[in-house]
Design an enzyme around this catalytic site. Structure first.
Site, mmCIF file in Angstrom:
data_model
loop_
_atom_site.group_PDB
_atom_site.id
_atom_site.type_symbol
_atom_site.label_atom_id
_atom_site.label_comp_id
_atom_site.label_asym_id
_atom_site.label_seq_id
_atom_site.Cartn_x
_atom_site.Cartn_y
_atom_site.Cartn_z
ATOM 1 N N ASP A 13 -28.878 -40.213 36.297
ATOM 2 C CA ASP A 13 -27.873 -41.039 36.878
ATOM 3 C C ASP A 13 -28.389 -41.659 38.192
ATOM 4 O O ASP A 13 -27.539 -41.802 39.113
ATOM 5 C CB ASP A 13 -26.521 -40.310 37.125
ATOM 6 N N LYS A 16 -30.924 -46.129 36.784
ATOM 7 C CA LYS A 16 -32.086 -46.714 35.905
ATOM 8 C C LYS A 16 -31.442 -47.859 35.243
ATOM 9 O O LYS A 16 -32.357 -48.959 35.111
ATOM 10 C CB LYS A 16 -32.454 -45.493 34.987
ATOM 11 N N GLY A 40 -25.937 -42.531 29.402
ATOM 12 C CA GLY A 40 -24.983 -43.714 30.061
ATOM 13 C C GLY A 40 -25.499 -44.468 31.027
ATOM 14 O O GLY A 40 -25.608 -44.199 32.258
ATOM 15 N N HIS A 41 -26.115 -45.816 30.566
ATOM 16 C CA HIS A 41 -26.855 -46.653 31.731
ATOM 17 C C HIS A 41 -25.819 -47.784 31.964
ATOM 18 O O HIS A 41 -25.305 -48.551 31.030
ATOM 19 C CB HIS A 41 -28.015 -47.185 31.101
ATOM 20 N N GLN A 224 -32.002 -39.877 31.206
ATOM 21 C CA GLN A 224 -31.924 -38.747 32.045
ATOM 22 C C GLN A 224 -32.873 -38.758 33.443
ATOM 23 O O GLN A 224 -33.318 -39.938 33.742
ATOM 24 C CB GLN A 224 -32.068 -37.441 31.130
HETATM 25 P P1 IMP Z 1 -27.196 -32.612 26.674
HETATM 26 O O1 IMP Z 1 -28.497 -33.570 26.971
HETATM 27 O O2 IMP Z 1 -26.094 -33.290 26.212
HETATM 28 O O3 IMP Z 1 -27.800 -31.557 25.727
HETATM 29 O O4 IMP Z 1 -27.014 -31.878 28.146
HETATM 30 C C1 IMP Z 1 -27.689 -31.239 28.790
HETATM 31 C C2 IMP Z 1 -27.862 -31.407 30.385
HETATM 32 O O5 IMP Z 1 -28.348 -32.547 30.751
HETATM 33 C C3 IMP Z 1 -26.323 -31.277 30.776
HETATM 34 O O6 IMP Z 1 -26.367 -30.819 32.065
HETATM 35 C C4 IMP Z 1 -25.786 -32.734 30.962
HETATM 36 O O7 IMP Z 1 -24.818 -32.913 32.008
HETATM 37 C C5 IMP Z 1 -27.197 -33.220 31.193
HETATM 38 N N1 IMP Z 1 -27.344 -34.637 30.786
HETATM 39 C C6 IMP Z 1 -27.621 -35.228 29.790
HETATM 40 N N2 IMP Z 1 -27.761 -36.394 29.710
HETATM 41 C C7 IMP Z 1 -27.346 -36.884 30.809
HETATM 42 C C8 IMP Z 1 -27.536 -38.265 31.660
HETATM 43 O O8 IMP Z 1 -27.891 -39.267 31.002
HETATM 44 N N3 IMP Z 1 -27.130 -38.102 32.819
HETATM 45 C C9 IMP Z 1 -27.103 -37.003 33.631
HETATM 46 N N4 IMP Z 1 -27.119 -35.959 33.050
HETATM 47 C C10 IMP Z 1 -27.314 -35.701 31.781
#
Ligand code: IMP
Length: 440
Positions: A13, A16, A40-41, A224
């Site tokens: 977040d 990007k 989520g971009h 991420q």
């Molecule tokens: P997962 O990728 O859904 O398995 O989540 C694992 C961890 O990564 C959790 O803490 C999510 O909140 C975090 N996470 C996954 N995708 C994002 C993103 O795009 N932005 C911020 N945190 C993310």
């Protein structure tokens, strides 16, 4: 010709989407190389706000080729929705603008259900995943029982793979108190989606390498952030893929010699969604103020983001493990009006001060941040278009960050809109001027 990688340097977040959107105007191909619909971009264009989950943000610039690489775990249902939403907003007029790797692994309905059920079962120790099935899908990839996009175009192969995978998933789901899935229903729905997505499916490694051969500019878009990387992040509170720049190669089918530059994106403060350590987190009014001013709510799940001060250890570490050349610093305007700003320069644990991020989760969880304090600025900086126009204390803050993280800042973002950007150096142009690595 240049290969430029964009990665997040914190816990995701960082903004990007906006940076990719801006640099995409100088690129020909934009490639997403890992993650899935957990991302989520958000991109704001005029009065329109577009949130992209799987399609590279470059899709908003006309005449660009956008690629979803083999390193992505693909949620087909979400993707078809994303395509139709984009089209209804007047984007993606040309279907050829999007290509998807036939080697991308599919997120199946059982992955999503398992993700949610497991988190529920973990109780207090939950990771706080996005519930999008990311972990279970990557697990199946590594366990060699995953279903790849190409598989759903051959009914016999697809059915036999489902017959192999589904009984075990259903067994597991039942143990977690959930209902299993019917094989025929999954088979049917994926065969229907296959016919809708077919026109976008390609051997994308070939396309990207061909692009380099034809001297195109290629932007490789990470999702991420570094601290969520499965190897280099705050394990186990991470996502299930490698989010660092090296993954741009494996996740898109190119070699490391194709990469000329790595740009890191950093927020001027820090946020995190989900569980896990966050030394500079502010559970007070200041944290609340950052959240409200920065609109810090998850683009995918809507969850409030945890907020805190800028952590120089984290970003310096990201500079190292990604080989970052320069940084795009975002959301500096959110700090308008804070009389004092803090930057974390060390972690204190059991009487010792650490100047590098630890490997031990225990230290991460129990350390206390050591801060350097700086005076803030009261002016609204969102109209500035040059660094020189920033208030003296804002310039000092930016320079201090540069010094502490050991990387140059190439862009400062001071608002959601494209025009609210101070671009100090275009990484593609820099390559063209011959200042960066020579062509191959
Ligand atoms: P997962 O990728 O859904 O398995 O989540 C694992 C961890 O990564 C959790 O803490 C999510 O909140 C975090 N996470 C996954 N995708 C994002 C993103 O795009 N932005 C911020 N945190 C993310």
């Amino acid at each position: 010709m240049a290969g430029v990688v964009i990665v997040g340097t914190q816990w995701g977040d960082e903004g990007k989407g906006k940076i990719v959107d801006i640099l995409a105007s100088s690129a020909d191909l934009i490639v997403r190389f890992q993650g899935g619909s957990n991302a989520g971009h958000t991109v704001v264009i005029g009065d329109k706000k577009v949130i992209l989950h799987q399609i590279p943000s470059g899709i908003l610039s006309p005449r660009k080729k956008c690629i979803i690489g083999n390193g992505v775990v693909l949620d087909l249902e979400q993707l078809l929705k994303e395509i139709s939403d984009l089209k209804s907003q007047g984007y993606m007029k040309d279907d050829n603008a999007l290509l998807i790797s036939e080697e991308a692994q599919l997120v199946m309905p059982y992955h999503k259900k398992l993700d949610v059920a497991r988190e529920k079962a973990r109780g207090k120790g939950k990771i706080g995943t996005t519930g999008r099935g990311i972990g279970p899908a990557y697990e199946d990839k590594v366990a060699r029982v995953g279903i790849r996009l190409i598989d759903i175009f051959d009914p016999e192969v697809f059915r036999s793979k489902l017959e192999q995978a589904l009984p075990e998933k259903n067994w597991y789901l039942t143990r977690l108190g959930e209902e299993g899935f019917d094989l025929d229903a999954i088979f049917q729905s994926f065969r229907e989606m296959a016919s809708k997505i077919k026109k976008h499916v390609a051997n994308t490694s070939l396309v990207v390498n061909e692009g380099f051969r034809k001297k195109k500019n290629v932007l490789l878009e990470g999702a991420q952030g570094t601290m969520l990387d499965v190897d280099h992040g705050t394990y186990p509170f991470v996502t299930s893929s490698n989010t660092v720049a090296a993954q741009a190669c494996t996740g898109s089918g190119i070699g490391p010699t194709m990469i000329d530059r790595v740009i890191g994106v950093s927020k001027a403060y820090t946020t995190r969604v989900g569980g896990g350590p966050f030394p500079t987190e502010l559970n007070d009014e200041t944290g609340e103020r950052l959240r409200e001013k920065g609109g810090e709510y998850g683009a995918t799940t809507g969850r409030p983001r945890r907020c805190g001060w800028f952590d120089a250890l984290v970003v310096r570490y990201a500079v190292r493990v990604n080989g970052i050349d320069s940084i795009a610093l975002t959301k500096l305007d959110v700090l308008n009006g804070f009389s004092t700003l803090k930057i974390c320069t060390g972690y204190r644990f059991r009487g010792k001060t650490y100047s590098e991020v630890p490997s031990s989760l225990r230290i991460w969880q129990e350390c206390k941040p050591v801060y350097e304090e700086m005076d803030g600025w009261s002016e609204d900086i969102s109209a500035a278009r040059e660094v020189e126009k920033l208030p003296r204390n804002a310039k000092r803050y930016v320079r201090e960050i540069e010094k502490l993280i050991g990387a140059k800042i190439m862009l400062v973002s001071i608002g959601n809109e494209r025009k609210q950007t101070i671009l100090l150096e275009n990484p593609f142009k820099k390559v063209h001027t011959g200042k960066a690595k020579k062509g191959r």
